[in-house]
Design a protein around this motif. Structure first.
Motif, PDB file in Angstrom:
ATOM      1  N   SER A  84     -16.287 -21.874   2.445  1.00 21.25           N
ATOM      2  CA  SER A  84     -15.398 -22.104   3.386  1.00 21.25           C
ATOM      3  C   SER A  84     -14.759 -23.436   3.358  1.00 21.25           C
ATOM      4  N   SER A  85     -15.356 -24.397   2.649  1.00 24.43           N
ATOM      5  CA  SER A  85     -14.707 -25.681   2.378  1.00 24.43           C
ATOM      6  C   SER A  85     -13.601 -25.332   1.413  1.00 24.43           C
ATOM      7  N   ASN A  86     -13.624 -24.467   0.514  1.00 24.82           N
ATOM      8  CA  ASN A  86     -12.655 -24.074  -0.556  1.00 24.82           C
ATOM      9  C   ASN A  86     -11.653 -23.437   0.099  1.00 24.82           C
ATOM     10  N   LEU A  87     -11.880 -22.812   1.035  1.00 32.13           N
ATOM     11  CA  LEU A  87     -10.885 -21.850   1.928  1.00 32.13           C
ATOM     12  C   LEU A  87     -10.011 -22.759   2.920  1.00 32.13           C
ATOM     13  N   ILE A  88     -10.607 -23.747   3.549  1.00 30.98           N
ATOM     14  CA  ILE A  88     -10.049 -24.564   4.291  1.00 30.98           C
ATOM     15  C   ILE A  88      -9.142 -25.568   3.378  1.00 30.98           C
ATOM     16  N   THR A  89      -9.571 -25.899   2.280  1.00 31.69           N
ATOM     17  CA  THR A  89      -8.768 -26.772   1.163  1.00 31.69           C
ATOM     18  C   THR A  89      -7.655 -26.167   1.038  1.00 31.69           C
ATOM     19  N   TYR A  90      -7.592 -24.768   0.694  1.00 29.55           N
ATOM     20  CA  TYR A  90      -6.223 -23.932   0.162  1.00 29.55           C
ATOM     21  C   TYR A  90      -5.477 -23.967   1.375  1.00 29.55           C
ATOM     22  N   LEU A  91      -6.125 -23.676   2.724  1.00 27.77           N
ATOM     23  CA  LEU A  91      -5.114 -23.627   3.751  1.00 27.77           C
ATOM     24  C   LEU A  91      -4.529 -24.996   4.188  1.00 27.77           C
ATOM     25  N   ALA A  92      -5.342 -25.756   3.722  1.00 24.03           N
ATOM     26  CA  ALA A  92      -4.689 -27.289   4.128  1.00 24.03           C
ATOM     27  C   ALA A  92      -3.827 -28.108   3.011  1.00 24.03           C
ATOM     28  N   ARG A  93      -3.557 -27.137   1.931  1.00 21.16           N
ATOM     29  CA  ARG A  93      -2.684 -27.443   0.855  1.00 21.16           C
ATOM     30  C   ARG A  93      -3.372 -28.707   0.190  1.00 21.16           C
ATOM     31  N   LEU A 232      -8.050 -35.803   1.361  1.00 21.66           N
ATOM     32  CA  LEU A 232      -8.187 -34.762   2.302  1.00 21.66           C
ATOM     33  C   LEU A 232      -9.039 -33.823   1.655  1.00 21.66           C
ATOM     34  N   THR A 233      -8.890 -33.417   0.636  1.00 15.10           N
ATOM     35  CA  THR A 233      -9.678 -32.501  -0.043  1.00 15.10           C
ATOM     36  C   THR A 233     -11.388 -33.199   0.006  1.00 15.10           C
ATOM     37  N   VAL A 234     -11.873 -34.504  -0.187  1.00 20.81           N
ATOM     38  CA  VAL A 234     -13.258 -34.820  -0.033  1.00 20.81           C
ATOM     39  C   VAL A 234     -13.571 -34.825   1.254  1.00 20.81           C
ATOM     40  N   ALA A 235     -12.742 -35.060   2.270  1.00 26.33           N
ATOM     41  CA  ALA A 235     -12.759 -34.797   3.726  1.00 26.33           C
ATOM     42  C   ALA A 235     -13.209 -33.619   4.062  1.00 26.33           C
ATOM     43  N   VAL A 236     -12.766 -32.754   3.453  1.00 29.89           N
ATOM     44  CA  VAL A 236     -12.824 -31.296   3.993  1.00 29.89           C
ATOM     45  C   VAL A 236     -14.365 -30.972   3.375  1.00 29.89           C
ATOM     46  N   GLU A 237     -14.500 -31.300   1.917  1.00 33.03           N
ATOM     47  CA  GLU A 237     -15.798 -30.975   1.302  1.00 33.03           C
ATOM     48  C   GLU A 237     -16.850 -31.444   2.123  1.00 33.03           C
ATOM     49  N   GLY A 267     -22.492 -25.124  12.011  1.00 31.09           N
ATOM     50  CA  GLY A 267     -21.863 -24.037  11.486  1.00 31.09           C
ATOM     51  C   GLY A 267     -20.714 -23.456  12.475  1.00 31.09           C
ATOM     52  N   LEU A 268     -21.106 -23.617  13.579  1.00 32.57           N
ATOM     53  CA  LEU A 268     -19.864 -23.331  14.647  1.00 32.57           C
ATOM     54  C   LEU A 268     -18.857 -24.315  14.721  1.00 32.57           C
ATOM     55  N   LEU A 269     -19.406 -25.655  14.987  1.00 29.56           N
ATOM     56  CA  LEU A 269     -18.501 -26.828  15.410  1.00 29.56           C
ATOM     57  C   LEU A 269     -17.714 -27.218  14.233  1.00 29.56           C
ATOM     58  N   MET A 270     -18.016 -26.862  12.835  1.00 33.07           N
ATOM     59  CA  MET A 270     -17.257 -27.439  11.713  1.00 33.07           C
ATOM     60  C   MET A 270     -16.075 -26.519  11.706  1.00 33.07           C
ATOM     61  N   TYR A 271     -15.894 -25.435  12.223  1.00 24.92           N
ATOM     62  CA  TYR A 271     -14.534 -24.594  12.033  1.00 24.92           C
ATOM     63  C   TYR A 271     -13.477 -25.087  12.880  1.00 24.92           C
ATOM     64  N   PHE A 272     -14.035 -25.916  14.079  1.00 25.54           N
ATOM     65  CA  PHE A 272     -12.934 -26.383  14.981  1.00 25.54           C
ATOM     66  C   PHE A 272     -12.233 -27.623  14.311  1.00 25.54           C
ATOM     67  N   PHE A 273     -13.243 -28.469  13.588  1.00 25.69           N
ATOM     68  CA  PHE A 273     -12.712 -29.461  12.812  1.00 25.69           C
ATOM     69  C   PHE A 273     -12.037 -29.187  11.538  1.00 25.69           C
ATOM     70  N   GLY A 274     -12.234 -27.945  11.035  1.00 28.86           N
ATOM     71  CA  GLY A 274     -11.731 -27.371  10.065  1.00 28.86           C
ATOM     72  C   GLY A 274      -9.980 -27.130  10.177  1.00 28.86           C
ATOM     73  N   VAL A 275      -9.716 -26.515  11.528  1.00 30.62           N
ATOM     74  CA  VAL A 275      -8.309 -26.055  11.920  1.00 30.62           C
ATOM     75  C   VAL A 275      -7.881 -27.401  11.925  1.00 30.62           C
ATOM     76  N   GLY A 276      -8.356 -28.572  12.429  1.00 29.15           N
ATOM     77  CA  GLY A 276      -7.691 -29.869  12.443  1.00 29.15           C
ATOM     78  C   GLY A 276      -7.126 -30.438  11.173  1.00 29.15           C
ATOM     79  N   LEU A 277      -8.300 -30.130  10.100  1.00 26.82           N
ATOM     80  CA  LEU A 277      -7.752 -30.727   8.702  1.00 26.82           C
ATOM     81  C   LEU A 277      -6.857 -29.599   8.213  1.00 26.82           C
ATOM     82  N   ILE A 278      -6.688 -28.371   8.406  1.00 30.19           N
ATOM     83  CA  ILE A 278      -5.605 -27.650   8.184  1.00 30.19           C
ATOM     84  C   ILE A 278      -4.439 -28.010   8.657  1.00 30.19           C
ATOM     85  N   TRP A 279      -4.237 -28.276   9.947  1.00 26.29           N
ATOM     86  CA  TRP A 279      -3.092 -28.790  10.391  1.00 26.29           C
ATOM     87  C   TRP A 279      -2.847 -30.178   9.957  1.00 26.29           C
TER      88      TRP A 279
END
Length: 287
Positions: A84-93, A232-237, A267-279
């Motif tokens: 998931s961290s790799n995917l979010i990093t990709y989506l967040a450029r 940003l990448t370290v933050a996602v990881e 595992g649930l909450l992190m995806y909400f923060f992940g969306v913010g990191l992607i944005w």
């Protein structure tokens, strides 16, 4: 407590598939790219393996968490990132090679650090008299089989059949989300009426741990000479963790759904923060 075969057998198999997905996205040259700029890898690894577990201990004491929930929070903090961290990093450029390298590095070290930190938390929060301990050698062997070997197999598939790896990688990411959802349901069933109470107890600690990890990536890296993309990448990881691994330790090795609650909540909450990191990433690093 009788162990559910779906957890004792199905969870390790599911995690093997998820870890193979990391290998499917990894190439040997990815490590060479990161080696030219190792600051992100060094800082991310130190924060992941030392600072995050230390923060979990501090949060557990500061918030007076119940002993089993406190141990579960430390287990979660000691877990590396995942697919998931790799995917979010990709989506967040972000810097995908750095993200994958951090995931693999932490996964390798976690083989030893996770059982040691878990036993330290058990002694600190549960106490010696409870006779609860994570078997170190058994855990090291299990984590090696579940993490190192699948990653190597995934890399081999990527090397031999890149097209197959690319298609399988997407499927593994979806599979990982489905496994996590199923595990959350399993925890809810086993805990029963205590679930709302445990969610309220673990929720604030999980939010604080997530925000701390993201902060260590976004802000603490400024004085280390990291580029904004690497920060940003370290933050996602640090913020997006392999909660499935935490659930494996809690529910399979320790047979404690209470210890699995922080991993499930996180595992649930992190995806909400992940969306913010992607944005944030797509706004700052627009193509």
């Amino acid at each position: 407590m009788e162990q559910n075969p779906l957890i004792s057998i199905g969870l390790p198999i599911a995690l093997i598939i998820i870890m193979a997905g990391i290998g499917l996205s990894l190439r040997p040259r990815d490590f060479l790219q990161v080696a030219h700029r190792p600051r992100g890898l060094v800082w991310g690894s130190v924060a992941q393996l030392v600072l995050m577990p230390a923060a979990a201990f501090a949060l557990a004491w500061a918030l007076s968490l119940p002993p089993l929930v406190a141990v579960g929070l430390v287990i979660l903090a000691a877990c590396p990132g995942g697919t998931s961290s790799n995917l979010i990093t990709y989506l967040a450029r972000g810097h995908l090679a750095l993200s994958i390298s951090l995931t693999v590095t932490a996964s390798l070290v976690t083989i030893v650090s996770l059982p040691l930190l878990t036993n330290l938390a058990l002694r600190g929060f549960v106490g010696e008299g409870q006779q609860v301990e994570l078997p170190v050698l058994r855990t090291v062997a299990m984590l090696a089989v579940i993490t190192v070997i699948p990653v190597a197999v995934g890399m081999l598939v990527r090397w031999r059949s890149p097209g197959v790896a690319a298609r399988a990688e997407r499927a593994v990411g979806l599979f990982g989300a489905m496994v996590l959802a199923a595990l959350i349901v399993a925890i809810a069933v086993r805990i029963g009426d205590r679930l709302p109470e445990l969610l309220l107890q673990a929720g604030p600690a999980c939010v604080a741990l997530n925000l701390l990890g993201i902060g260590l990536g976004l802000f603490a890296t400024r004085g280390l000479g990291l580029s904004p993309v690497d920060a940003l990448t370290v933050a996602v990881e640090l913020g997006i963790k392999n909660g499935t691994l935490g659930l494996l330790v809690a529910m399979t090795l320790l047979d404690s759904p209470e210890m699995g609650v922080p991993s499930a909540v996180y595992g649930l909450l992190m995806y909400f923060f992940g969306v913010g990191l992607i944005w944030l990433g797509r706004r700052r690093f627009a193509a």
